[in-house]
Motif scaffolding. Structure first.
Motif, PDB file in Angstrom:
ATOM      1  N   GLY A 433     -20.784 -29.372 -20.877  1.00 33.66           N
ATOM      2  CA  GLY A 433     -19.981 -28.703 -19.848  1.00 33.66           C
ATOM      3  C   GLY A 433     -18.628 -29.399 -19.793  1.00 33.66           C
ATOM      4  N   PHE A 434     -17.581 -28.660 -20.188  1.00 38.37           N
ATOM      5  CA  PHE A 434     -16.258 -29.283 -20.348  1.00 38.37           C
ATOM      6  C   PHE A 434     -15.739 -29.852 -19.028  1.00 38.37           C
ATOM      7  CE2 PHE A 434     -11.559 -28.793 -21.398  1.00 38.37           C
ATOM      8  CZ  PHE A 434     -11.542 -29.863 -22.269  1.00 38.37           C
ATOM      9  N   GLU A 435     -15.938 -29.129 -17.935  1.00 32.83           N
ATOM     10  CA  GLU A 435     -15.419 -29.624 -16.649  1.00 32.83           C
ATOM     11  C   GLU A 435     -16.190 -30.846 -16.181  1.00 32.83           C
ATOM     12  OE1 GLU A 435     -15.844 -26.406 -17.327  1.00 32.83           O
ATOM     13  OE2 GLU A 435     -13.698 -25.938 -17.457  1.00 32.83           O
ATOM     14  N   ARG A 436     -17.501 -30.894 -16.466  1.00 36.50           N
ATOM     15  CA  ARG A 436     -18.249 -32.101 -16.075  1.00 36.50           C
ATOM     16  C   ARG A 436     -17.740 -33.308 -16.861  1.00 36.50           C
ATOM     17  NH1 ARG A 436     -24.306 -30.207 -14.773  1.00 36.50           N
ATOM     18  NH2 ARG A 436     -23.730 -28.541 -13.331  1.00 36.50           N
ATOM     19  N   LEU A 437     -17.371 -33.070 -18.120  1.00 37.55           N
ATOM     20  CA  LEU A 437     -16.797 -34.160 -18.912  1.00 37.55           C
ATOM     21  C   LEU A 437     -15.492 -34.653 -18.278  1.00 37.55           C
ATOM     22  CD1 LEU A 437     -16.548 -35.840 -21.609  1.00 37.55           C
ATOM     23  CD2 LEU A 437     -15.126 -33.957 -22.427  1.00 37.55           C
ATOM     24  N   ILE A 438     -14.649 -33.723 -17.857  1.00 37.56           N
ATOM     25  CA  ILE A 438     -13.360 -34.130 -17.262  1.00 37.56           C
ATOM     26  C   ILE A 438     -13.607 -34.881 -15.948  1.00 37.56           C
ATOM     27  CG2 ILE A 438     -11.033 -33.375 -16.563  1.00 37.56           C
ATOM     28  CD1 ILE A 438     -11.687 -32.550 -19.393  1.00 37.56           C
ATOM     29  N   GLN A 439     -14.595 -34.438 -15.183  1.00 32.17           N
ATOM     30  CA  GLN A 439     -14.937 -35.154 -13.951  1.00 32.17           C
ATOM     31  C   GLN A 439     -15.341 -36.584 -14.263  1.00 32.17           C
ATOM     32  OE1 GLN A 439     -17.957 -32.285 -12.094  1.00 32.17           O
ATOM     33  NE2 GLN A 439     -17.121 -33.341 -10.311  1.00 32.17           N
ATOM     34  N   PHE A 440     -16.208 -36.694 -15.241  1.00 26.75           N
ATOM     35  CA  PHE A 440     -16.735 -37.993 -15.649  1.00 26.75           C
ATOM     36  C   PHE A 440     -15.587 -38.898 -16.104  1.00 26.75           C
ATOM     37  CE2 PHE A 440     -19.451 -40.171 -19.112  1.00 26.75           C
ATOM     38  CZ  PHE A 440     -19.775 -41.212 -18.268  1.00 26.75           C
ATOM     39  N   MET A 441     -14.670 -38.342 -16.863  1.00 21.54           N
ATOM     40  CA  MET A 441     -13.606 -39.149 -17.437  1.00 21.54           C
ATOM     41  C   MET A 441     -12.580 -39.586 -16.399  1.00 21.54           C
ATOM     42  SD  MET A 441     -11.498 -38.261 -20.768  1.00 21.54           S
ATOM     43  CE  MET A 441     -12.872 -38.533 -21.785  1.00 21.54           C
ATOM     44  N   THR A 442     -12.283 -38.714 -15.431  1.00 19.82           N
ATOM     45  CA  THR A 442     -11.194 -39.005 -14.491  1.00 19.82           C
ATOM     46  C   THR A 442     -11.687 -39.566 -13.166  1.00 19.82           C
ATOM     47  OG1 THR A 442     -11.348 -36.759 -13.596  1.00 19.82           O
ATOM     48  CG2 THR A 442      -9.782 -37.108 -15.390  1.00 19.82           C
ATOM     49  N   GLY A 443     -12.994 -39.443 -12.896  1.00 19.33           N
ATOM     50  CA  GLY A 443     -13.509 -39.882 -11.602  1.00 19.33           C
ATOM     51  C   GLY A 443     -13.278 -38.864 -10.496  1.00 19.33           C
ATOM     52  N   MET A 444     -12.763 -37.689 -10.845  1.00 22.19           N
ATOM     53  CA  MET A 444     -12.528 -36.666  -9.817  1.00 22.19           C
ATOM     54  C   MET A 444     -13.873 -36.200  -9.269  1.00 22.19           C
ATOM     55  SD  MET A 444      -9.285 -36.235  -9.438  1.00 22.19           S
ATOM     56  CE  MET A 444      -9.087 -34.639  -8.665  1.00 22.19           C
ATOM     57  N   GLN A 445     -13.931 -36.091  -7.935  1.00 21.48           N
ATOM     58  CA  GLN A 445     -15.242 -35.834  -7.335  1.00 21.48           C
ATOM     59  C   GLN A 445     -15.660 -34.378  -7.361  1.00 21.48           C
ATOM     60  OE1 GLN A 445     -15.564 -37.637  -3.516  1.00 21.48           O
ATOM     61  NE2 GLN A 445     -15.648 -39.672  -4.410  1.00 21.48           N
ATOM     62  N   ASN A 446     -14.684 -33.489  -7.279  1.00 18.63           N
ATOM     63  CA  ASN A 446     -15.055 -32.080  -7.167  1.00 18.63           C
ATOM     64  C   ASN A 446     -14.650 -31.313  -8.418  1.00 18.63           C
ATOM     65  OD1 ASN A 446     -15.252 -29.308  -6.380  1.00 18.63           O
ATOM     66  ND2 ASN A 446     -15.366 -30.038  -4.270  1.00 18.63           N
ATOM     67  N   ILE A 447     -15.601 -30.584  -8.968  1.00 14.59           N
ATOM     68  CA  ILE A 447     -15.353 -29.847 -10.220  1.00 14.59           C
ATOM     69  C   ILE A 447     -14.237 -28.811 -10.055  1.00 14.59           C
ATOM     70  CG2 ILE A 447     -17.073 -28.008  -9.854  1.00 14.59           C
ATOM     71  CD1 ILE A 447     -17.945 -28.565 -12.854  1.00 14.59           C
ATOM     72  N   ARG A 448     -13.996 -28.381  -8.810  1.00  8.05           N
ATOM     73  CA  ARG A 448     -12.917 -27.408  -8.557  1.00  8.05           C
ATOM     74  C   ARG A 448     -11.539 -27.993  -8.877  1.00  8.05           C
ATOM     75  NH1 ARG A 448     -16.871 -26.848  -5.093  1.00  8.05           N
ATOM     76  NH2 ARG A 448     -17.439 -24.855  -4.180  1.00  8.05           N
ATOM     77  N   ASP A 449     -11.469 -29.336  -8.958  1.00  5.15           N
ATOM     78  CA  ASP A 449     -10.166 -29.973  -9.151  1.00  5.15           C
ATOM     79  C   ASP A 449      -9.920 -30.403 -10.595  1.00  5.15           C
ATOM     80  OD1 ASP A 449      -9.782 -29.612  -6.435  1.00  5.15           O
ATOM     81  OD2 ASP A 449     -10.702 -31.539  -5.936  1.00  5.15           O
ATOM     82  N   VAL A 450     -10.782 -29.967 -11.522  1.00  2.00           N
ATOM     83  CA  VAL A 450     -10.541 -30.341 -12.925  1.00  2.00           C
ATOM     84  C   VAL A 450     -10.356 -29.113 -13.818  1.00  2.00           C
ATOM     85  CG1 VAL A 450     -11.707 -32.573 -12.758  1.00  2.00           C
ATOM     86  CG2 VAL A 450     -13.012 -30.556 -13.469  1.00  2.00           C
ATOM     87  N   ILE A 451     -10.213 -27.950 -13.223  1.00  7.28           N
ATOM     88  CA  ILE A 451      -9.960 -26.711 -13.966  1.00  7.28           C
ATOM     89  C   ILE A 451      -8.780 -26.033 -13.268  1.00  7.28           C
ATOM     90  CG2 ILE A 451     -11.717 -25.450 -12.590  1.00  7.28           C
ATOM     91  CD1 ILE A 451     -12.328 -23.821 -15.180  1.00  7.28           C
ATOM     92  N   PRO A 452      -7.845 -25.450 -14.035  1.00  7.04           N
ATOM     93  CA  PRO A 452      -6.657 -24.918 -13.368  1.00  7.04           C
ATOM     94  C   PRO A 452      -6.984 -23.926 -12.235  1.00  7.04           C
ATOM     95  CG  PRO A 452      -6.307 -24.940 -15.736  1.00  7.04           C
ATOM     96  CD  PRO A 452      -7.736 -25.376 -15.506  1.00  7.04           C
ATOM     97  N   PHE A 453      -7.838 -22.959 -12.512  1.00  6.46           N
ATOM     98  CA  PHE A 453      -8.125 -21.938 -11.502  1.00  6.46           C
ATOM     99  C   PHE A 453      -9.633 -21.771 -11.343  1.00  6.46           C
ATOM    100  CE2 PHE A 453      -3.926 -20.996 -13.288  1.00  6.46           C
ATOM    101  CZ  PHE A 453      -3.166 -21.022 -12.117  1.00  6.46           C
ATOM    102  N   PRO A 454     -10.259 -22.547 -10.456  1.00 11.65           N
ATOM    103  CA  PRO A 454     -11.726 -22.520 -10.356  1.00 11.65           C
ATOM    104  C   PRO A 454     -12.273 -21.190  -9.855  1.00 11.65           C
ATOM    105  CG  PRO A 454     -10.762 -23.812  -8.565  1.00 11.65           C
ATOM    106  CD  PRO A 454      -9.645 -23.461  -9.492  1.00 11.65           C
TER     107      PRO A 454
END
Ligand code: 4AD
Ligand code: MG
Length: 462
Positions: A433-454
């Motif tokens: 899951g690409f967004e879960r990877l970005i969350q994991f990498m950046t420490g961002m807590q909410n998946i809505r904040d790692v994709i341009p338009f959730p």
């Protein structure tokens, strides 16, 4: 006109160099003698400081129009910066204002906004430091994905978005409907929404895996990278209705090989992003989660833990911790269990294998015990599952039986079964899951904040 990107000027710009930049004003300050503005063009976290001298044409008039959010073009000369923090600044000779931004209504003020507020201005939120950094890291990850697979001889295959199968068998499908937008029946409409892909039911894909398997039996190694859709009405910080998935599929590959690929793949992505986006990654470590860099280092330099579902259940049963959801063999692991294993017990990513067949999809290869399947999930600290994969059932008779047991019709999957009739081989794959990877990498807590338009049950506006 040849313009410079700010990231290049900050890295390699030389005093006295004549340059032109274009971008958006982050802040403007006035002192007695002149004014400064910080300009960002999206290429980097850092802004370029521009000095506006009163000798500029229409100095007063310009100052009135330059506010946070305005778009500008500046031509001038680079100079060593006396200020702390950056080496170089730009002495403006000409400034063009493309578009003003009314400070009374511009939604981004010079203060910290909550991520929740920023979601309500999704069209503008990428102009903040955090969301800007997320999008650059996302881009670097996507590039690293292609780089990894291309280096290893995988073919990128484009699998369909409209499909008639439910790959995961979880019944979380969005239906595809066609109708005349100018003539939508208002009441008691005659459109049959369940049968409307030219007279038959069709859905948005939950996974490109089945089609990728067909391609792997021609090209040996393939991968998909595209949007997938799940009609889960769950408002969590890890679920989207539309997310991007990367699904490699390897012929002549067993479960052990599958795990080796998954681990090498994640290591490559982390290494590449640290190399390409050092400033952004440091920013996340400083401002979002102070374990981001240590986690990345851990991923790159340590082997992941590998153990079977059955051993994990034994560990969880022995844990001196009370779980909300009781542990027993056969349960689908909840995020509290996954997090205990990788955050507390092993303190690194964990690959769990050989899950009970009852809780996994029909296509996973049945083990000799006939109770478990050759599945593997990669669990990451703070996120839980980021990869789901398996060795596929390559035996025709076993697969037919499993499809029936799952309540599906073998006739519907006739082409998928054909792959076991003609030149079948052991094969494996996984989905990240690409967004879960970005969350994991950046420490961002909410998946809505790692994709341009959730896309979530509470948002599809922008
Ligand atoms: O575990 P999943 O459902 O596996 C598959 O779709 C397989 N066909 C993959 C394969 O073997 N080729 O999903 C894979 C990954 C999950 O581990 C998770 O990271 C992500 O996709 N995922 C989601 N991400 C965001 N929002 C959702 N609703 C997600 N559902 C799954
Ligand atoms: Mg899964």
């Amino acid at each position: 006109m040849s313009k410079s990107r700010i990231i290049n000027l900050l890295r390699n710009g030389q005093p006295d160099q004549q340059v032109t930049i274009q971008g958006w004003v982050r802040t403007k300050r006035e002192s007695k003698k002149f004014a400064f503005m910080e300009v960002n063009d999206g290429s980097s976290l850092a802004n370029l400081q521009v000095i506006l001298e009163p000798t500029l044409d229409n100095y007063e008039d310009k100052l009135n129009k330059i506010n946070t959010g305005a778009s500008v073009e500046v031509t001038g000369t680079l100079a060593e910066s006396p200020g702390k923090g950056q080496n170089i600044e730009l002495q403006a000779q000409t400034v063009t204002i493309y578009g003003e931004a009314d400070p009374e209504t511009y939604p981004l003020q010079k203060k910290r906004h909550s991520f929740e507020f920023l979601r309500s201005i999704g069209h503008i939120r990428t102009r903040t430091n955090t969301l800007g950094a997320v999008m650059r890291v996302r881009n670097a990850c996507a590039t690293a994905v292609h780089q990894f697979f291309q280096q290893h001889g995988f073919l990128w295959v484009h699998t369909p978005i409209i499909t008639t199968n439910d790959c995961e068998g979880a019944g979380e499908l969005f239906n595809v409907t066609s109708f005349d937008l100018n003539n939508i029946p208002q009441e008691n409409g005659e459109i049959d929404y369940s049968q409307d892909f030219f007279g038959r039911p069709a859905y948005l894909t939950v996974s490109g895996q089945l089609e990728a398997e067909a391609m792997a039996l021609t090209f040996d190694r393939v991968y998909t990278f595209g949007p997938t859709f799940r009609a889960e009405n769950s408002n969590t910080s890890r679920h989207l209705a539309e997310f991007w998935m990367i699904e490699p599929e390897m012929a002549f590959c067993d479960l052990k090989g599958d795990m080796d690929w998954a681990e090498a793949f994640l290591k490559h992505i982390f290494k590449t992003v640290l190399d390409q986006c050092p400033e952004d990654m440091e920013f996340f470590n400083k401002r979002i989660d102070d374990s981001v860099l240590a986690t990345a280092d851990n991923i790159i330099n340590q082997d992941f833990e590998r153990l079977s579902y059955t051993s994990a259940i034994a560990l969880l049963e022995k844990a001196d911790k009370k779980f909300e959801y009781p542990v027993e063999w056969g349960i689908d692991l909840q995020s509290e269990h996954e997090r205990y294993l990788c955050e507390e017990y092993f303190q690194k990513p964990v690959i769990l294998t050989d899950y009970p067949s009852d809780i996994k999809a029909f296509y996973m290869r049945l083990n000799d015990d006939e109770k478990t399947v050759g599945a593997m999930d990669v669990l990451a600290p703070k996120i839980g599952e980021i990869i789901g994969g398996s060795q596929r059932e390559e035996r025709l008779d076993v697969l037919e039986k499993r499809i029936k047991e799952a309540g599906m019709e073998p006739e519907q999957l006739w082409w998928y079964l054909d792959l076991r009739r003609y030149g079948t081989v052991p094969h494996s794959g996984f989905g990240l899951g690409f967004e879960r990877l970005i969350q994991f990498m950046t420490g961002m807590q909410n998946i809505r904040d790692v994709i341009p338009f959730p896309r979530t049950p509470d948002n599809a506006e922008f």
